[in-house]
Design a protein around this motif. Structure first.
Motif, PDB file in Angstrom:
ATOM      1  N   ASP A   1       0.849  -1.189   0.000  1.00 43.01           N
ATOM      2  CA  ASP A   1       0.000   0.000   0.000  1.00 43.01           C
ATOM      3  C   ASP A   1       0.890   1.246   0.000  1.00 43.01           C
ATOM      4  O   ASP A   1       1.703   1.433   0.909  1.00 43.01           O
TER       5      ASP A   1
ATOM      6  N   LYS B   1       1.164   5.326   0.082  1.00 42.35           N
ATOM      7  CA  LYS B   1       0.470   6.558   0.454  1.00 42.35           C
ATOM      8  C   LYS B   1       1.438   7.725   0.330  1.00 42.35           C
ATOM      9  O   LYS B   1       2.437   7.789   1.036  1.00 42.35           O
TER      10      LYS B   1
ATOM     11  N   ILE C   1      -2.281  10.611  -2.509  1.00 42.61           N
ATOM     12  CA  ILE C   1      -2.251   9.574  -3.532  1.00 42.61           C
ATOM     13  C   ILE C   1      -2.228   8.219  -2.826  1.00 42.61           C
ATOM     14  O   ILE C   1      -1.357   7.946  -2.005  1.00 42.61           O
TER      15      ILE C   1
ATOM     16  N   GLU D   1      -2.347   4.061  -3.664  1.00 46.03           N
ATOM     17  CA  GLU D   1      -2.265   3.050  -4.712  1.00 46.03           C
ATOM     18  C   GLU D   1      -1.799   1.713  -4.132  1.00 46.03           C
ATOM     19  O   GLU D   1      -1.007   1.679  -3.177  1.00 46.03           O
ATOM     20  N   LYS D   2      -2.293   0.632  -4.705  1.00 41.43           N
ATOM     21  CA  LYS D   2      -1.674  -0.673  -4.518  1.00 41.43           C
ATOM     22  C   LYS D   2      -0.554  -0.734  -5.562  1.00 41.43           C
ATOM     23  O   LYS D   2      -0.820  -0.665  -6.767  1.00 41.43           O
ATOM     24  N   ALA D   3       0.682  -0.843  -5.109  1.00 44.50           N
ATOM     25  CA  ALA D   3       1.803  -0.701  -6.029  1.00 44.50           C
ATOM     26  C   ALA D   3       2.812  -1.831  -5.871  1.00 44.50           C
ATOM     27  O   ALA D   3       2.826  -2.551  -4.859  1.00 44.50           O
TER      28      ALA D   3
ATOM     29  N   TYR E   1       7.649   2.262  -6.934  1.00 44.32           N
ATOM     30  CA  TYR E   1       7.532   3.693  -7.206  1.00 44.32           C
ATOM     31  C   TYR E   1       8.930   4.289  -7.263  1.00 44.32           C
ATOM     32  O   TYR E   1       9.870   3.797  -6.628  1.00 44.32           O
TER      33      TYR E   1
ATOM     34  N   ILE F   1       4.778   5.612 -10.615  1.00 41.16           N
ATOM     35  CA  ILE F   1       4.219   4.524  -9.811  1.00 41.16           C
ATOM     36  C   ILE F   1       3.789   3.383 -10.734  1.00 41.16           C
ATOM     37  O   ILE F   1       3.019   3.600 -11.674  1.00 41.16           O
TER      38      ILE F   1
ATOM     39  N   LYS G   1       1.572   0.259 -10.733  1.00 45.49           N
ATOM     40  CA  LYS G   1       0.480  -0.307  -9.934  1.00 45.49           C
ATOM     41  C   LYS G   1       0.597  -1.832  -9.841  1.00 45.49           C
ATOM     42  O   LYS G   1       1.282  -2.473 -10.640  1.00 45.49           O
TER      43      LYS G   1
ATOM     44  N   ASN H   1      -0.538   0.547 -16.703  1.00 47.85           N
ATOM     45  CA  ASN H   1      -0.354   0.218 -15.290  1.00 47.85           C
ATOM     46  C   ASN H   1       0.593   1.176 -14.576  1.00 47.85           C
ATOM     47  O   ASN H   1       0.941   0.938 -13.419  1.00 47.85           O
TER      48      ASN H   1
ATOM     49  N   ARG I   1       1.467   5.150 -13.379  1.00 46.06           N
ATOM     50  CA  ARG I   1       0.933   6.482 -13.089  1.00 46.06           C
ATOM     51  C   ARG I   1       2.098   7.445 -12.880  1.00 46.06           C
ATOM     52  O   ARG I   1       3.062   7.120 -12.191  1.00 46.06           O
TER      53      ARG I   1
END
Length: 299
Positions: free
Chosen positions: A180, A182, A191, A193-195, A198, A227, A229, A254, A256
């Protein structure tokens, strides 16, 4: 008689191509002296650290840093936390990948690097500042592939260069960890995201991959955040790799991308690696700010 300038050349004898400095000792000294620059050599050694003492007591017009991105950012961090004003900086990119040097188009050999000092004017470049004390020049990354740069055998890196990174990277595909993420940027935009990865980038290159972000600049005070995902379909992983190798990652569905001047990143899951300019970092909550108009580099 015109006053001579003083340069301090700091080199890391353990960097990927440090022999370039030692094998061209006379060339460096001669070319710089012909242009009125006296050069002093300083070898980085963990058994002593007198660099900041030297810079605090002696005035140098030019600081020449030789090594990879990690050596450069670590050295600049030491100077920054001691509140010593940066001299004008020249870079001899003698590490294995040298992403920041590639972003600045510094050239591929010792003649190019010396030319930058003798002919070009220094210009301001940005740097990332982590929790107000640690500098990075090229990248801050966490997740998939982030451990490669500091887990890859140093002798293998010296022997086959970037290929060593790629070979080591393939092994990570068998154990992809999602987490996760953040991030809070600039005006408190959050922001979530499940990533699986990054990266915060300064410039176009990272991890030995060229032109990853073709529109990125090193002098705009803006960080580029990329990022990747979480991907459930294994076939999509191969597409990520293909786009990564071909400089098309930002166009992948996929992925960002964001831009910011500042960001706060919460600590992610235990066991997720962190890489700061290719060296191992600590997985913790960080506040990152891009600093401009403080560091001048010949390029």
């Amino acid at each position: 008689m015109k006053k001579l300038k003083k340069a301090l050349l700091v080199y890391n004898p353990k960097s990927g191509n440090s022999n370039v400095i030692l094998n061209n000792f006379d060339l460096i000294v001669t070319k710089l002296l012909k242009k009125g620059i006296i050069v002093t050599f300083y070898s980085i050694n963990k058994n002593y650290n007198k660099l900041c003492d030297i810079l605090a007591s002696e005035k140098y017009d030019i600081l020449i840093l030789s090594g990879g991105d990690g050596t450069l950012s670590r050295t600049l961090s030491e100077i920054y936390v001691k509140n010593i004003k940066f001299p004008k900086v020249a870079i001899f990119p003698t590490g294995t990948s040298n992403d920041f040097g590639k972003s600045l188009n510094l050239g591929n050999n010792i003649d190019d690097w010396i030319y930058n000092i003798l002919i070009k004017e220094p210009k301001y470049v940005d740097f990332g500042l982590i929790n107000g004390k640690k500098i990075f020049l090229s990248s801050y990354a966490s997740g998939l592939f982030s451990k490669i740069s500091y887990n890859t055998d140093k002798n293998l890196k010296k022997t086959i260069g970037k290929v060593a990174y790629y070979l080591n990277g393939l092994t990570e595909l068998t154990n992809i960890k999602k987490f996760d993420l953040k991030i809070r940027i600039d005006d408190n935009e959050e922001i979530l995201e499940k990533a699986i990865l990054y990266m915060i980038l300064n410039g176009k290159n990272v991890g030995g991959f060229d032109e990853l972000l073709q529109n990125a600049n090193v002098d705009d005070g803006i960080m580029d955040i990329l990022i990747v995902k979480n991907i459930e379909n294994p076939l999509e992983i191969s597409k990520i790799l293909f786009d990564l190798f071909n400089g098309q990652l930002v166009n992948n569905e996929n992925v960002r991308t964001l831009q910011a001047k500042k960001c706060v990143i919460e600590e992610v899951s235990e066991g997720i690696g962190v890489s700061i300019d290719g060296e191992e970092g600590k997985n913790e909550k960080v506040e990152i700010e891009f600093i401009r108009d403080k560091l001048k580099i010949f390029y």
